[in-house]
Design a protein around this motif. Structure first.
Motif, PDB file in Angstrom:
ATOM      1  N   GLN A 320       0.829  -1.201   0.000  1.00  0.00           N
ATOM      2  CA  GLN A 320       0.000   0.000   0.000  1.00  0.00           C
ATOM      3  C   GLN A 320       0.863   1.250   0.000  1.00  0.00           C
ATOM      4  O   GLN A 320       1.738   1.427   0.842  1.00  0.00           O
ATOM      5  CB  GLN A 320      -0.935   0.007   1.211  1.00  0.00           C
ATOM      6  N   LYS A 322       0.960   5.717  -1.198  1.00  0.00           N
ATOM      7  CA  LYS A 322       0.175   6.905  -1.498  1.00  0.00           C
ATOM      8  C   LYS A 322       0.867   7.639  -2.640  1.00  0.00           C
ATOM      9  O   LYS A 322       2.057   7.932  -2.578  1.00  0.00           O
ATOM     10  CB  LYS A 322       0.022   7.802  -0.269  1.00  0.00           C
ATOM     11  N   LYS A 323       0.106   7.898  -3.697  1.00  0.00           N
ATOM     12  CA  LYS A 323       0.653   8.537  -4.884  1.00  0.00           C
ATOM     13  C   LYS A 323      -0.234   9.710  -5.287  1.00  0.00           C
ATOM     14  O   LYS A 323      -1.427   9.762  -4.971  1.00  0.00           O
ATOM     15  CB  LYS A 323       0.728   7.536  -6.043  1.00  0.00           C
ATOM     16  N   ASN A 324       0.362  10.630  -6.038  1.00  0.00           N
ATOM     17  CA  ASN A 324      -0.396  11.752  -6.579  1.00  0.00           C
ATOM     18  C   ASN A 324      -1.173  11.300  -7.808  1.00  0.00           C
ATOM     19  O   ASN A 324      -0.617  10.645  -8.702  1.00  0.00           O
ATOM     20  CB  ASN A 324       0.548  12.892  -6.974  1.00  0.00           C
ATOM     21  N   ASP A 382      -4.013  15.188  -6.071  1.00  0.00           N
ATOM     22  CA  ASP A 382      -4.539  14.643  -4.817  1.00  0.00           C
ATOM     23  C   ASP A 382      -3.878  13.296  -4.520  1.00  0.00           C
ATOM     24  O   ASP A 382      -3.601  12.507  -5.431  1.00  0.00           O
ATOM     25  CB  ASP A 382      -6.052  14.458  -4.896  1.00  0.00           C
ATOM     26  N   LYS A 383      -3.657  13.019  -3.246  1.00  0.00           N
ATOM     27  CA  LYS A 383      -3.088  11.744  -2.839  1.00  0.00           C
ATOM     28  C   LYS A 383      -4.167  10.663  -2.834  1.00  0.00           C
ATOM     29  O   LYS A 383      -5.269  10.874  -2.330  1.00  0.00           O
ATOM     30  CB  LYS A 383      -2.477  11.853  -1.448  1.00  0.00           C
ATOM     31  N   VAL A 384      -3.842   9.510  -3.397  1.00  0.00           N
ATOM     32  CA  VAL A 384      -4.764   8.371  -3.371  1.00  0.00           C
ATOM     33  C   VAL A 384      -4.002   7.143  -2.899  1.00  0.00           C
ATOM     34  O   VAL A 384      -2.777   7.055  -3.031  1.00  0.00           O
ATOM     35  CB  VAL A 384      -5.371   8.108  -4.770  1.00  0.00           C
ATOM     36  N   ILE A 385      -4.738   6.170  -2.344  1.00  0.00           N
ATOM     37  CA  ILE A 385      -4.145   4.924  -1.879  1.00  0.00           C
ATOM     38  C   ILE A 385      -3.938   4.005  -3.079  1.00  0.00           C
ATOM     39  O   ILE A 385      -4.838   3.795  -3.890  1.00  0.00           O
ATOM     40  CB  ILE A 385      -5.041   4.238  -0.830  1.00  0.00           C
TER      41      ILE A 385
END
Length: 389
Positions: A320, A322-324, A382-385
Motif C-alpha cells: 500500500q 500513497k501517490k499523486n 490529490d493523494k490516493v491509496i
C-alpha cells in the motif's frame, strides 16, 4: 456486506498454521528463515587481494625483488623479507608478511625486478580477514526472505541447508459449464477459461509454485466432491466462480455442506463484491468471483497477503502506497473501488476499461487505486491509496 477494511482486518487476525522445514539452500530460495543464522567462519577467511598485482613487503625504495607467485586458491608459506614481492591475483590470499598489494597497471616488471611508479600505503588493495563478516556474528536474522543474494551469502559461509517456514500448497478450483479450454473451437455460448492460468501465473510470480488445478461443472454433488478433494490436498484453496446466488452457483452451498466456516461473504467493493473467505480447521478457502478482472483484484488485495503471512512473510507484502493522481477523477459509486492503474514515477494514472470482466487494461496495469465509496471529486495532485501489483 462488509467493507474492504473489515475484510482485511478479519484476515489479519487469523492464526495461520505455519510449519518449519529444513531444506537445502537451493530448495530454500524464496522462503523465510525461522531462526537467526550465525556465521561459522570469518569471511573472507584470510587477507585477500582485491585486484591483480603484486603483494609487497614494504621498504623505502620503489624497487622490489619478485620471489614468487600466488594464484587464487594457493597460500604462500614463505615469509617475505623487506623489499620482496610476489605476483598475486584477485581473490588470492595475501601473505601475512606483505603489507599491501599494488595493481599491475602501476608497476614495471623486468625479469625478477619490480619497479613501482609510486609509493603505496599499508593495506592498499587488501581485503581484511572477516571484512564481510566475522565468525559467530549474525549472518541473517530470523524472518529474512531468502533471495538469490542471501542464498549465495549463506553458501559462501559453508551452509548447505537452513530451517525455513514451509510454503502453503494452493489448489485452484475452476467452475462453470460455459468454459472450454483455449485452443478448442469456440461454440456459441461458450468462453475460453482463463482464470486458472491467470491465477496460477500470479502465484508463480509471487514464488508459490506448489499449485494444483481442479475443474468442475455446475453440479452440486460434483462441486462438493471436488471442493472436498481440493481442501484435503491443499493448505489454501481458491475457487473461481460459482459463488453468486444464481440457480447454478453451487460453491456456497457446497462449502456450507463441508462445514467450512464463513469468515465473510460479500464485500462492499467493485469489482469483486461476491467474495467469500472461509476456514476449515487450518485450511483457508477463498471463493473468488468468476469475472477475470474481479478475480485477479481479489487475489492481489486479499489472497496474496494471506499467503505471505502463511509463509512467514508478514513484512514482505506491504504494497500500500500513497501517490499523486495524474488527472482529475469523479467518484460516484455506492461501493468502494479498486481501479486498474499505472504508476508513472510519483504519479498514478487510472486506466480505462474498468469492467470486472475485462483484462485488457489489467494487462497494462502495475497498480490498483483504492477509492472509498461516495460522491466526490478528486483533482490532479490529490493523494490516493495505491496497491502495487
Amino acid at each position: 456486506m462488509i467493507s474492504p477494511e473489515e475484510a482485511l482486518a478479519i484476515l489479519d487476525k487469523l492464526n495461520y498454521s505455519k510449519r518449519v522445514v529444513e531444506l537445502s539452500l537451493l530448495e530454500a530460495r524464496n522462503h523465510v528463515l525461522t531462526e537467526t543464522v550465525f556465521s561459522p567462519i570469518n569471511m573472507p577467511p584470510f587477507r585477500q587481494a582485491t585486484m591483480d598485482g603484486f603483494a609487497i613487503c614494504l621498504h623505502d625504495l620503489l624497487q622490489y625483488e619478485i620471489v614468487g607467485e600466488v594464484k587464487a586458491g594457493d597460500f604462500y608459506t614463505n615469509e617475505l623479507k623487506s623489499g620482496q614481492a610476489v605476483k598475486i591475483f584477485t581473490g588470492a590470499a595475501v601473505p601475512n608478511s606483505a603489507q599491501a598489494v599494488i595493481q599491475i597497471e602501476k608497476v614495471t616488471v623486468t625479469n625478477a625486478d619490480l619497479l613501482l611508479q609510486e609509493n603505496i600505503k599499508p593495506e592498499t588493495n587488501v581485503r581484511q580477514l572477516g571484512a564481510q563478516i566475522t565468525k559467530d556474528a549474525v549472518a541473517l536474522e530470523k524472518g529474512r526472505f531468502l533471495n538469490p543474494a542471501a542464498i549465495g551469502f549463506l553458501t559462501g559461509l559453508g551452509f548447505t541447508k537452513v530451517k525455513v517456514w514451509q510454503k502453503p500448497t494452493v489448489g485452484i478450483v475452476v467452475t462453470g459449464n460455459e468454459l472450454i479450454s483455449a485452443g478448442e473451437i469456440l461454440p456459441n455460448g461458450k468462453v475460453y477459461e482463463s482464470n486458472a492460468i491467470m491465477l496460477q501465473t500470479a502465484l508463480f510470480d509471487a514464488n508459490f509454485d506448489k499449485v494444483s488445478l481442479y475443474k468442475v461443472n455446475d453440479d452440486f454433488v460434483n462441486t462438493k466432491n471436488t471442493l472436498k478433494k481440493a481442501i484435503d490436498e491443499n493448505d489454501v484453496v481458491l475457487v473461481s466462480g460459482g459463488i453468486s446466488i444464481g440457480n447454478y452457483d453451487f460453491v456456497g452451498k457446497a462449502l456450507e455442506s463441508l462445514n467450512v466456516e464463513t469468515l465473510f461473504y460479500k464485500v462492499n467493493q467493485k469489482p469483486g463484491k461476491p467474495l467469500l473467505a472461509g476456514k476449515l480447521n487450518d485450511k483457508i478457502i477463498f471463493a473468488l468471483p468468476g469475472n477475470p478482472a474481479a478475480s485477479l483484484t481479489c487475489f492481489y488485495i486479499y489472497v496474496l497477503p494471506t499467503l505471505q503471512r502463511f509463509s512467514g512473510n508478514e513484512s514482505l507484502y506491504s504494497s500500500q502506497l500513497k501517490k499523486n493522481l495524474a488527472h482529475d477523477y469523479t467518484v460516484d459509486n455506492p461501493r468502494c473501488q479498486f481501479l486498474k492503474a499505472s504508476i508513472m514515477e510519483d504519479e498514478v494514472i487510472i486506466l480505462s476499461h474498468q469492467d470486472s470482466g475485462m483484462l485488457n487494461s489489467f494487462a497494462l496495469a502495475n497498480a490498483l487505486v483504492y477509492l472509498p465509496n461516495g460522491n466526490y471529486q478528486l483533482l490532479k495532485g490529490d493523494k490516493v491509496i495505491v496497491y502495487a501489483i
